[in-house]
Design an enzyme around this catalytic site. Structure first.
Site, PDB file in Angstrom:
ATOM      1  N   GLY A 299     -22.571 -11.195 -93.225  1.00  0.00           N
ATOM      2  CA  GLY A 299     -21.390 -11.820 -92.638  1.00  0.00           C
ATOM      3  C   GLY A 299     -20.575 -10.818 -91.849  1.00  0.00           C
ATOM      4  O   GLY A 299     -21.123  -9.844 -91.310  1.00  0.00           O
TER       5      GLY A 299
ATOM      6  N   ARG B 161     -20.296   0.801 -82.794  1.00  0.00           N
ATOM      7  CA  ARG B 161     -19.729   0.140 -83.978  1.00  0.00           C
ATOM      8  C   ARG B 161     -20.725   0.194 -85.139  1.00  0.00           C
ATOM      9  O   ARG B 161     -21.923  -0.055 -84.963  1.00  0.00           O
ATOM     10  CB  ARG B 161     -19.406  -1.309 -83.631  1.00  0.00           C
ATOM     11  CG  ARG B 161     -18.830  -2.143 -84.793  1.00  0.00           C
ATOM     12  CD  ARG B 161     -19.899  -2.945 -85.492  1.00  0.00           C
ATOM     13  NE  ARG B 161     -19.347  -3.913 -86.449  1.00  0.00           N
ATOM     14  CZ  ARG B 161     -20.096  -4.605 -87.309  1.00  0.00           C
ATOM     15  NH1 ARG B 161     -21.408  -4.432 -87.339  1.00  0.00           N
ATOM     16  NH2 ARG B 161     -19.544  -5.457 -88.134  1.00  0.00           N
TER      17      ARG B 161
ATOM     18  N   THR C 196     -28.536 -11.047 -90.667  1.00  0.00           N
ATOM     19  CA  THR C 196     -28.686  -9.850 -91.505  1.00  0.00           C
ATOM     20  C   THR C 196     -29.605 -10.183 -92.670  1.00  0.00           C
ATOM     21  O   THR C 196     -29.614 -11.319 -93.146  1.00  0.00           O
ATOM     22  CB  THR C 196     -27.288  -9.437 -92.034  1.00  0.00           C
ATOM     23  OG1 THR C 196     -26.502  -9.015 -90.930  1.00  0.00           O
ATOM     24  CG2 THR C 196     -27.373  -8.322 -93.059  1.00  0.00           C
TER      25      THR C 196
ATOM     26  N   GLY D 225     -18.853  -7.847 -91.024  1.00  0.00           N
ATOM     27  CA  GLY D 225     -18.885  -6.541 -91.667  1.00  0.00           C
ATOM     28  C   GLY D 225     -17.517  -5.939 -91.920  1.00  0.00           C
ATOM     29  O   GLY D 225     -17.311  -5.287 -92.946  1.00  0.00           O
TER      30      GLY D 225
ATOM     31  N   GLY E 190     -21.349  -1.305 -89.115  1.00  0.00           N
ATOM     32  CA  GLY E 190     -20.886  -2.352 -90.018  1.00  0.00           C
ATOM     33  C   GLY E 190     -21.142  -2.040 -91.481  1.00  0.00           C
ATOM     34  O   GLY E 190     -21.531  -0.925 -91.858  1.00  0.00           O
ATOM     35  N   ASP E 191     -20.924  -3.047 -92.280  1.00  0.00           N
ATOM     36  CA  ASP E 191     -21.015  -2.891 -93.735  1.00  0.00           C
ATOM     37  C   ASP E 191     -22.415  -2.550 -94.224  1.00  0.00           C
ATOM     38  O   ASP E 191     -22.571  -1.946 -95.287  1.00  0.00           O
ATOM     39  CB  ASP E 191     -20.553  -4.177 -94.422  1.00  0.00           C
ATOM     40  CG  ASP E 191     -21.437  -5.339 -94.039  1.00  0.00           C
ATOM     41  OD1 ASP E 191     -21.406  -5.738 -92.851  1.00  0.00           O
ATOM     42  OD2 ASP E 191     -22.188  -5.833 -94.901  1.00  0.00           O
TER      43      ASP E 191
HETATM   44  N1  GLY Z   1     -22.815  -7.782 -91.916  1.00  0.00           N
HETATM   45  C1  GLY Z   1     -23.436  -7.154 -90.826  1.00  0.00           C
HETATM   46  C2  GLY Z   1     -22.509  -6.499 -89.904  1.00  0.00           C
HETATM   47  O1  GLY Z   1     -21.329  -6.836 -89.862  1.00  0.00           O
HETATM   48  O2  GLY Z   1     -22.915  -5.622 -89.185  1.00  0.00           O
END
Ligand code: GLY
Length: 343
Positions: A256, A233, A205, A258, A235-236
């Site tokens: 990391g 899905r 990332t 997410g 993520g963060d």
């Molecule tokens: N930190 C990136 C993700 O989990 O998608």
């Protein structure tokens, strides 16, 4: 409110995870420094922190060794689904009483520690497959839509209207990503689940945080997600407050696992903690809190409004680069923080 000129600073990450093969490390270092030079040049020319973080992240998205844009990991169905977000806190020239009551989706706040008013705005995209630079689309959502987060086909339709070229999803798939996906497919479901649980492994990332001479503060983050992720899905990196946050105190970008970053609202917690602390200890404390709450692996970069930089992670390795006037441009492979109990 007229402000003194600030000290510009930029910090970027290329993900927390395994250190990766030596040859790739050298190339990742080179690519990170090239991206940083773009961002630093913007800040040196009195450009905005927003321009700097978007330029830095977009350059990393274009590089196939990072898990963002071209080079993104593939989901369980073998397709790219990317997330990105950006946030900008701008000092406001007008006193609060004279400002229009509504500024659309923007919100204002006062940083009581220095008496400055800030206007904050944000944009994000989730699960997009057809744009070369998701961070550019996130910025377009921020600047040209009434919304903050757009997803999937709707976000891509908006991209076309915003003048952002759509590509075929296959154009975003590198041979390296395809090989990794095939290798995972050959493993048993159980092994795959274990790998997904250690999702920070090989993570790439990308993100950046910056402050400019005008006092503008910005953060941006972009990712292809975690290995083995399910179709759909998110993520963060698509979520303001989790993977990205900017405020009058400073800005942060995370990397990391997410799910852990979302559960702990990692970037928002870290940035708000800058009210009472400097970036280095705040980054370390944010990671320790994340470990206590989730036991997962993650990393965070931070810049405060004074141009001070901090970072921390608990993965095997994390790639960062930093720029400020005092130290110039530097690249680091960060060791994990010591996770012994706090006093
Ligand atoms: N930190 C990136 C993700 O989990 O998608």
């Amino acid at each position: 409110m007229a402000r003194a000129r600030n000290r510009p600073a930029l910090v970027a990450h290329g993900g927390a995870g395994s250190a990766g093969p030596g040859a790739e490390r050298a190339e990742r270092r080179r690519a990170m420094m090239a991206a940083m030079r773009l961002g630093a040049r913007i800040l040196r020319a009195s450009g905005s922190a927003l321009e700097a973080v978007v330029a830095t992240v977009a350059a990393l998205e274009d590089h196939p060794l990072f898990n963002a844009g071209y080079g993104s990991l593939l989901n369980s169905q073998g397709n790219v689904e990317m997330d990105a977000s950006v946030m900008f806190a701008e000092p406001v020239a007008l006193p609060a009483a004279l400002r229009p009551a509504s500024r659309g989706k923007r919100s204002g706040h006062t940083d009581h520690s220095n008496g400055s008013d800030y206007s904050v705005s944000a944009g994000a995209v989730a699960a997009v497959s057809r744009v070369r630079n998701p961070i550019v689309l996130a910025r377009a959502v921020m600047e040209h839509s009434p919304h903050i987060l757009m997803a999937g086909a709707g976000a891509e339709s908006f991209a076309r209207k915003a003048g952002i070229r759509l590509v075929r999803p296959e154009e975003m798939v590198t041979e390296r990503a395809r090989e990794r996906w095939r290798a995972r497919k050959q493993q048993s479901e159980m092994l795959e689940a274990e790998r997904a649980a250690r999702a920070a492994m090989g993570h790439g990332t990308v993100g950046a945080a910056a402050v400019d001479v005008h006092g503008g503060i910005a953060a941006a983050t972009s990712t292809g997600g975690v290995p083995g992720k399910l179709f759909g899905r998110v993520g963060d990196s698509a979520l303001i407050g989790a993977g990205t946050f900017a405020h009058g105190f400073g800005a942060a970008s995370a990397t990391g696992q997410g799910e852990a970053i979302i559960l702990t609202a990692l970037c928002r917690e870290a940035v708000l903690a800058l009210a009472d602390g400097s970036p280095r200890p705040v980054a370390r404390e944010a990671i320790l809190e994340m470990i206590d709450a989730t036991g997962a692996e993650a990393g965070v970069i931070l810049v405060d409004r004074r141009g001070r930089i901090g970072y921390g992670h608990n993965a095997a390795s994390m790639q960062v680069a930093r720029y400020d006037r005092a130290g110039g441009l530097r690249h680091l492979w960060l060791k994990p923080i010591a996770t012994g109990r706090r006093p």
